[in-house]
Design an enzyme around this catalytic site. Structure first.
Site, PDB file in Angstrom:
ATOM      1  N   TYR A  53       0.843  -1.199   0.000  1.00  0.00           N
ATOM      2  CA  TYR A  53       0.000   0.000   0.000  1.00  0.00           C
ATOM      3  C   TYR A  53       0.876   1.246   0.000  1.00  0.00           C
ATOM      4  O   TYR A  53       1.862   1.302   0.729  1.00  0.00           O
ATOM      5  CB  TYR A  53      -0.914   0.037   1.233  1.00  0.00           C
ATOM      6  CG  TYR A  53      -2.358  -0.132   0.834  1.00  0.00           C
ATOM      7  CD1 TYR A  53      -3.012   0.877   0.124  1.00  0.00           C
ATOM      8  CD2 TYR A  53      -3.047  -1.305   1.105  1.00  0.00           C
ATOM      9  CE1 TYR A  53      -4.319   0.712  -0.293  1.00  0.00           C
ATOM     10  CE2 TYR A  53      -4.354  -1.468   0.691  1.00  0.00           C
ATOM     11  CZ  TYR A  53      -4.996  -0.453  -0.004  1.00  0.00           C
ATOM     12  OH  TYR A  53      -6.283  -0.621  -0.432  1.00  0.00           O
ATOM     13  N   GLU A  55      -0.597   4.833  -0.556  1.00  0.00           N
ATOM     14  CA  GLU A  55      -1.418   6.022  -0.822  1.00  0.00           C
ATOM     15  C   GLU A  55      -0.584   7.287  -0.663  1.00  0.00           C
ATOM     16  O   GLU A  55       0.211   7.403   0.279  1.00  0.00           O
ATOM     17  CB  GLU A  55      -2.622   6.052   0.127  1.00  0.00           C
ATOM     18  CG  GLU A  55      -3.723   5.108  -0.337  1.00  0.00           C
ATOM     19  CD  GLU A  55      -4.942   5.107   0.576  1.00  0.00           C
ATOM     20  OE1 GLU A  55      -4.962   5.864   1.551  1.00  0.00           O
ATOM     21  OE2 GLU A  55      -5.868   4.331   0.287  1.00  0.00           O
ATOM     22  N   ASP A 198      -6.252  13.365 -25.442  1.00  0.00           N
ATOM     23  CA  ASP A 198      -6.257  11.982 -24.953  1.00  0.00           C
ATOM     24  C   ASP A 198      -5.541  11.146 -26.012  1.00  0.00           C
ATOM     25  O   ASP A 198      -6.117  10.804 -27.040  1.00  0.00           O
ATOM     26  CB  ASP A 198      -7.712  11.538 -24.766  1.00  0.00           C
ATOM     27  CG  ASP A 198      -7.837  10.074 -24.375  1.00  0.00           C
ATOM     28  OD1 ASP A 198      -6.806   9.358 -24.364  1.00  0.00           O
ATOM     29  OD2 ASP A 198      -8.973   9.639 -24.091  1.00  0.00           O
ATOM     30  N   THR A 224      -3.387   6.009 -22.151  1.00  0.00           N
ATOM     31  CA  THR A 224      -3.214   4.677 -21.597  1.00  0.00           C
ATOM     32  C   THR A 224      -1.741   4.336 -21.800  1.00  0.00           C
ATOM     33  O   THR A 224      -1.037   4.990 -22.571  1.00  0.00           O
ATOM     34  CB  THR A 224      -4.051   3.608 -22.334  1.00  0.00           C
ATOM     35  OG1 THR A 224      -3.572   3.516 -23.681  1.00  0.00           O
ATOM     36  CG2 THR A 224      -5.531   3.955 -22.347  1.00  0.00           C
ATOM     37  N   ARG A 233      -1.342  -2.603 -18.763  1.00  0.00           N
ATOM     38  CA  ARG A 233      -2.655  -1.996 -18.794  1.00  0.00           C
ATOM     39  C   ARG A 233      -2.703  -0.910 -17.723  1.00  0.00           C
ATOM     40  O   ARG A 233      -2.595  -1.208 -16.532  1.00  0.00           O
ATOM     41  CB  ARG A 233      -3.672  -3.098 -18.485  1.00  0.00           C
ATOM     42  CG  ARG A 233      -5.100  -2.831 -18.781  1.00  0.00           C
ATOM     43  CD  ARG A 233      -5.831  -4.130 -18.988  1.00  0.00           C
ATOM     44  NE  ARG A 233      -5.415  -4.673 -20.276  1.00  0.00           N
ATOM     45  CZ  ARG A 233      -5.893  -4.257 -21.450  1.00  0.00           C
ATOM     46  NH1 ARG A 233      -6.834  -3.339 -21.500  1.00  0.00           N
ATOM     47  NH2 ARG A 233      -5.440  -4.766 -22.568  1.00  0.00           N
TER      48      ARG A 233
HETATM   49  C1  LIG Z   1      -8.660   3.123 -24.906  1.00  0.00           C
HETATM   50  C2  LIG Z   1      -9.048   4.528 -24.711  1.00  0.00           C
HETATM   51  C3  LIG Z   1      -9.418   5.018 -23.447  1.00  0.00           C
HETATM   52  C4  LIG Z   1      -9.743   4.124 -22.277  1.00  0.00           C
HETATM   53  O1  LIG Z   1      -8.762   3.342 -21.803  1.00  0.00           O
HETATM   54  P1  LIG Z   1      -9.088   2.120 -20.795  1.00  0.00           P
HETATM   55  O2  LIG Z   1      -7.733   1.735 -20.342  1.00  0.00           O
HETATM   56  O3  LIG Z   1      -9.793   1.100 -21.610  1.00  0.00           O
HETATM   57  O4  LIG Z   1      -9.948   2.662 -19.694  1.00  0.00           O
HETATM   58  C5  LIG Z   1      -9.626   6.377 -23.311  1.00  0.00           C
HETATM   59  N1  LIG Z   1      -9.508   7.212 -24.354  1.00  0.00           N
HETATM   60  C6  LIG Z   1      -9.192   6.778 -25.585  1.00  0.00           C
HETATM   61  C7  LIG Z   1      -9.069   7.760 -26.703  1.00  0.00           C
HETATM   62  C8  LIG Z   1      -8.962   5.428 -25.810  1.00  0.00           C
HETATM   63  O5  LIG Z   1      -8.695   5.002 -27.049  1.00  0.00           O
END
Ligand SMILES: *Cc1c(COP(=O)(O)O)cnc(C)c1O
Length: 418
Positions: A53, A55, A198, A224, A233
């Site tokens: 842990y 945090e 993103d 990600t 992941r």
């Molecule tokens: C894959 C993806 C996510 C989400 O990722 P997870 O790990 O599945 O929660 C968010 N934004 C975009 C643009 C993605 O392609």
């Protein structure tokens, strides 16, 4: 403590894992969000760090005994900064979706407006799909791509002036073109909006120097770590220094509890791999491989959405070949070629049986496949789509796929025993 191996203790779980390994090794993995991590990443992921842990953040934890996880988390942060040129990095988000949620709560108040891309034009569920909780908290407006497959910047500007969003959001899951970050930043400046990219899908291509990098331009960049970046992941948030405190507080304690330090160690390993010269070569090969598929499918008269690709994926409208995306996905699955059905821009069909399929090359490129194999694979896909109702033909293609993948072994026997 029970010190016996998984195979000895739980044969059911062990067997299922090995069947999955076999599926990954014998098939053609073409889901563009998937990849194969290295044995070193797997080792970190399966380490004793899962027991701890921690945090808080390095140097400021709510638990004792954190000296070694502090070292590890700081390594991950410093390498990510180097990789993307980031001022501040948070490596604790458990995945891409929670990274986005934390970023929204860091800079928005309930009811604020976010301007993001229409989902059928390539946006992600977390960018304001009605089925997600975020739409109960924030107000999402959607821009689209134009007839040439480019983001319609004039319309985006018009919408920004009309809706006065607090945040303009770019970065997509099914969009195959480059993004002009500075032009979008200019629009945000005109209306006083913050910017967020993103880069979940394309982080590896950015890290490898093969696509534009929004990190030096935008306020916040989420990603990600398991797609083209080829790590475990997980998620990550990068931002300008002025947002550092807000972002960190929004991740913990705002959204999450204890960070998964085994996962953070695996991120540190993946970032070290991405800093190696070989990774640049990898990113370059992903794009070269996707170009070969683009040319092959264009020659075979497939409708490519957005007019083609600048990255690792293709979105293909298969309806002109007299089948749906679902039919195509199922036929290809029978031939051990894994893709996913996908909506196309302004799709008139349902998400459960849409008009398109989405496919990409990151995982195959990790296996060492190059231009020559891409030509063969385009032929195999076309054959499966053309003969999608003929079980015998699909079985023949599956055998061709097995023969091809045999030449590109995935993991050594040593890794398989872990
Ligand atoms: C894959 C993806 C996510 C989400 O990722 P997870 O790990 O599945 O929660 C968010 N934004 C975009 C643009 C993605 O392609």
């Amino acid at each position: 403590m029970n010190n016996i191996s998984l195979a000895q203790f739980d044969i059911d779980t062990h067997t299922a894992i090995h069947k999955e390994l076999n599926r990954q090794e014998t098939g053609l993995e073409m889901i563009p969000s998937e990849n194969f991590v290295s044995p070193a990443v797997l080792e970190a992921l399966g380490s004793v760090l899962t027991n701890k842990y921690a945090e808080g953040y390095p140097g400021k934890r709510y638990y004792g005994g954190c000296e070694h996880v502090d070292t590890i988390e700081q390594l991950a942060i410093d390498r990510a900064k180097q990789l993307f040129g980031a001022e501040h990095v948070n490596v604790q988000p458990l995945s891409g979706a929670p990274a986005n949620i934390a970023a929204y709560f860091a800079v928005l108040k309930p009811g604020d407006t976010v301007l993001g891309m229409d989902l059928s034009h390539g946006g992600h569920l977390t960018h304001g799909h009605p089925v997600t909780h975020m739409t109960q908290v924030f107000h999402f407006e959607r821009y689209k791509t134009d007839a040439n497959g480019q983001i319609d910047l004039e319309n985006l500007r018009k919408m920004a002036h009309e809706h006065k969003p607090k945040l303009i959001l770019v970065g997509y899951s099914a969009y195959s073109r480059e993004i002009a970050y500075s032009k979008i930043q200019d629009i945000a400046n005109e209306v006083g909006a913050m910017t967020m990219a993103d880069i979940a899908h394309i982080a590896g291509l950015i890290a490898g120097g093969e696509m534009n990098n929004p990190v030096p331009i935008f306020d916040i960049v989420t990603t990600t770590t398991h797609k083209t970046l080829r790590g475990p992941r997980g998620g990550m948030i990068m931002c300008k220094k002025e947002f550092a405190k807000q972002i960190d507080r929004a991740v913990f304690p705002g959204l999450q509890g204890g960070p998964h330090e085994n996962n953070i160690a695996a991120k540190a390993v993946a970032f070290k791999e991405a800093l190696e010269p070989e990774f640049k070569q990898y990113a370059k090969q992903i794009k070269a491989n996707t170009k070969i598929l683009e040319e092959a499918f264009q020659a075979k008269k497939y409708d490519l959405c957005f007019g083609g690709t600048d990255n690792h994926l293709l979105l293909i409208d298969v309806t002109s070949k007299s089948l749906t995306g679902k039919d195509a996905e199922e036929a290809l699955d029978k031939a051990s070629i894994t893709v996913n059905k996908n909506m196309i821009p302004d799709d008139t069909r349902s998400p459960f049986n849409p008009s398109g399929i989405r496919l990409g090359t990151p995982a195959l490129t990790t296996r060492g496949m190059k231009e020559k194999e891409m030509g063969i694979i385009a032929d195999l896909i076309d054959r499966a789509i053309t003969h999608h109702t003929e079980e015998a033909t699909l079985k023949e293609i599956k055998e061709d796929v097995m023969a091809l993948t045999k030449n590109f072994p995935l993991y050594t026997d040593q890794t398989k025993n872990v």
